[in-house]
Enzyme design. Sequence first.
Site, PDB file in Angstrom:
ATOM      1  N   LYS A   1      58.221  26.067 -27.300  1.00 35.13           N
ATOM      2  CA  LYS A   1      57.023  26.878 -27.076  1.00 35.13           C
ATOM      3  C   LYS A   1      57.277  28.037 -26.124  1.00 35.13           C
ATOM      4  O   LYS A   1      56.712  29.114 -26.272  1.00 35.13           O
ATOM      5  CB  LYS A   1      55.897  25.998 -26.537  1.00 35.13           C
ATOM      6  CG  LYS A   1      55.371  24.971 -27.526  1.00 35.13           C
ATOM      7  CD  LYS A   1      54.254  24.139 -26.918  1.00 35.13           C
ATOM      8  CE  LYS A   1      53.723  23.106 -27.905  1.00 35.13           C
ATOM      9  NZ  LYS A   1      52.653  22.265 -27.317  1.00 35.13           N
ATOM     10  N   ARG A   2      58.145  27.811 -25.123  1.00 33.54           N
ATOM     11  CA  ARG A   2      58.381  28.869 -24.126  1.00 33.54           C
ATOM     12  C   ARG A   2      59.184  30.041 -24.684  1.00 33.54           C
ATOM     13  O   ARG A   2      59.275  31.082 -24.042  1.00 33.54           O
ATOM     14  CB  ARG A   2      59.098  28.280 -22.910  1.00 33.54           C
ATOM     15  CG  ARG A   2      58.154  27.515 -21.972  1.00 33.54           C
ATOM     16  CD  ARG A   2      58.900  27.030 -20.745  1.00 33.54           C
ATOM     17  NE  ARG A   2      59.659  25.819 -21.023  1.00 33.54           N
ATOM     18  CZ  ARG A   2      60.580  25.318 -20.205  1.00 33.54           C
ATOM     19  NH1 ARG A   2      60.879  25.946 -19.086  1.00 33.54           N
ATOM     20  NH2 ARG A   2      61.209  24.199 -20.505  1.00 33.54           N
ATOM     21  N   MET A   3      59.748  29.885 -25.898  1.00 31.34           N
ATOM     22  CA  MET A   3      60.417  31.018 -26.528  1.00 31.34           C
ATOM     23  C   MET A   3      59.401  32.054 -27.010  1.00 31.34           C
ATOM     24  O   MET A   3      59.746  33.209 -27.252  1.00 31.34           O
ATOM     25  CB  MET A   3      61.264  30.542 -27.706  1.00 31.34           C
ATOM     26  CG  MET A   3      62.366  29.562 -27.342  1.00 31.34           C
ATOM     27  SD  MET A   3      63.605  30.247 -26.225  1.00 31.34           S
ATOM     28  CE  MET A   3      64.499  31.326 -27.330  1.00 31.34           C
ATOM     29  N   ARG A   4      58.136  31.612 -27.189  1.00 29.19           N
ATOM     30  CA  ARG A   4      57.062  32.499 -27.656  1.00 29.19           C
ATOM     31  C   ARG A   4      57.492  33.255 -28.931  1.00 29.19           C
ATOM     32  O   ARG A   4      57.451  34.488 -29.008  1.00 29.19           O
ATOM     33  CB  ARG A   4      56.638  33.478 -26.558  1.00 29.19           C
ATOM     34  CG  ARG A   4      56.094  32.778 -25.325  1.00 29.19           C
ATOM     35  CD  ARG A   4      55.584  33.759 -24.280  1.00 29.19           C
ATOM     36  NE  ARG A   4      55.090  33.074 -23.105  1.00 29.19           N
ATOM     37  CZ  ARG A   4      53.869  32.542 -22.987  1.00 29.19           C
ATOM     38  NH1 ARG A   4      53.029  32.642 -23.996  1.00 29.19           N
ATOM     39  NH2 ARG A   4      53.508  31.937 -21.872  1.00 29.19           N
TER      40      ARG A   4
ATOM     41  N   ASN B   1      65.486  27.315 -23.196  1.00 25.85           N
ATOM     42  CA  ASN B   1      64.049  27.049 -23.303  1.00 25.85           C
ATOM     43  C   ASN B   1      63.214  28.317 -23.222  1.00 25.85           C
ATOM     44  O   ASN B   1      62.003  28.264 -23.381  1.00 25.85           O
ATOM     45  CB  ASN B   1      63.615  26.084 -22.201  1.00 25.85           C
ATOM     46  CG  ASN B   1      64.199  24.698 -22.385  1.00 25.85           C
ATOM     47  OD1 ASN B   1      63.936  24.036 -23.382  1.00 25.85           O
ATOM     48  ND2 ASN B   1      65.019  24.273 -21.443  1.00 25.85           N
TER      49      ASN B   1
END
Length: 330
Positions: free
Chosen positions: A21-24, A232
């Site tokens: 998710k933190r890769m957006r 991440n």
Amino acid sequence: MIPMPSSAALQVVILAAGQGKRMRSGLPKVLHPIAGRPLINHVIDTARLLAPTRLCVVIGHGGDQVRAALADVDVAWATQDRQLGTGHAVMQALPYLDEAGTVLILYGDVPLIASGTLRSLVDAASAGHVALLTQSLEQPKGYGRIVRNGAGRVVRIVEEKDASEAQRGIREVNTGIMALPRASLARWLGQLKNENAQGEYYLTDVIAAAVADGVAVEVRHPAAAHESLGVNSKSELATLERHYQMNRANQLMQQGVTLADPARIDVRGDLNCGRDVAIDVNCIFEGTVTLGDGVKVGANCILRDVSIGAGTEIKPFTLIEEGVIGANAR
């Protein structure tokens, strides 16, 4: 103590089901590139150097995209439909594995792990032991901590969210990479519970299960700290890109290549250099590039799938694609 069979057979499981998710990004995390290739390709290539008898990739979020991107890669595919933790992910791979030998657990977002480090880990597990890759960090925040007994033996791993204040002070951390006997793995996974802060089945809990069975836990460390770093976020992706490129630059210089600045070169494929090659700053090499003896490459050049003959000089700001240039050219 429960006797453990010894076998030279190695099987590899690569966990690649996370969403990141933190890769957006809409792109699955393991498909983001390092040196122009998806993260997971680097992991698969390194695993292949160990000559495993089986290689299984566990996919989940964006699994169809991952399979499509790796359509020409010969691996078994297991699917984790629900993200219930790393232990649950490895459970999905069990049907694709033989019932003997050693199982090496790797991660699709940890691309810089070295084959020598993994070989040391696998060798440590070859007698039916569990082998764990750990390292000591000045700032261990976010990592599972390695808990040892009074004799210095590993007894379990505690995730940070479940750790006591004292345990959070431990600097030796789990990298997640481990090698285990296949004969016991299914039983240990079957004992996992999700009674923890994240409600997940932690693969790390198999360490305590192995200790309870009287199985020795061996510890090995990566040769370089960055080997076990995962991705991440886009920031961490950029950091690993620089580690990769510095490693590649050092290899080139050890082969006799002169680099004007090893921090300003990008190799995104195979770069093969003869003797007395000199490369100026901000050059990018993509695909397969061959530079003959005495080739000089000026600053800010892009060479993609080309062969350059001996003694040729490539002037600054040159783009060459899919070509062959003879000797002593300018």
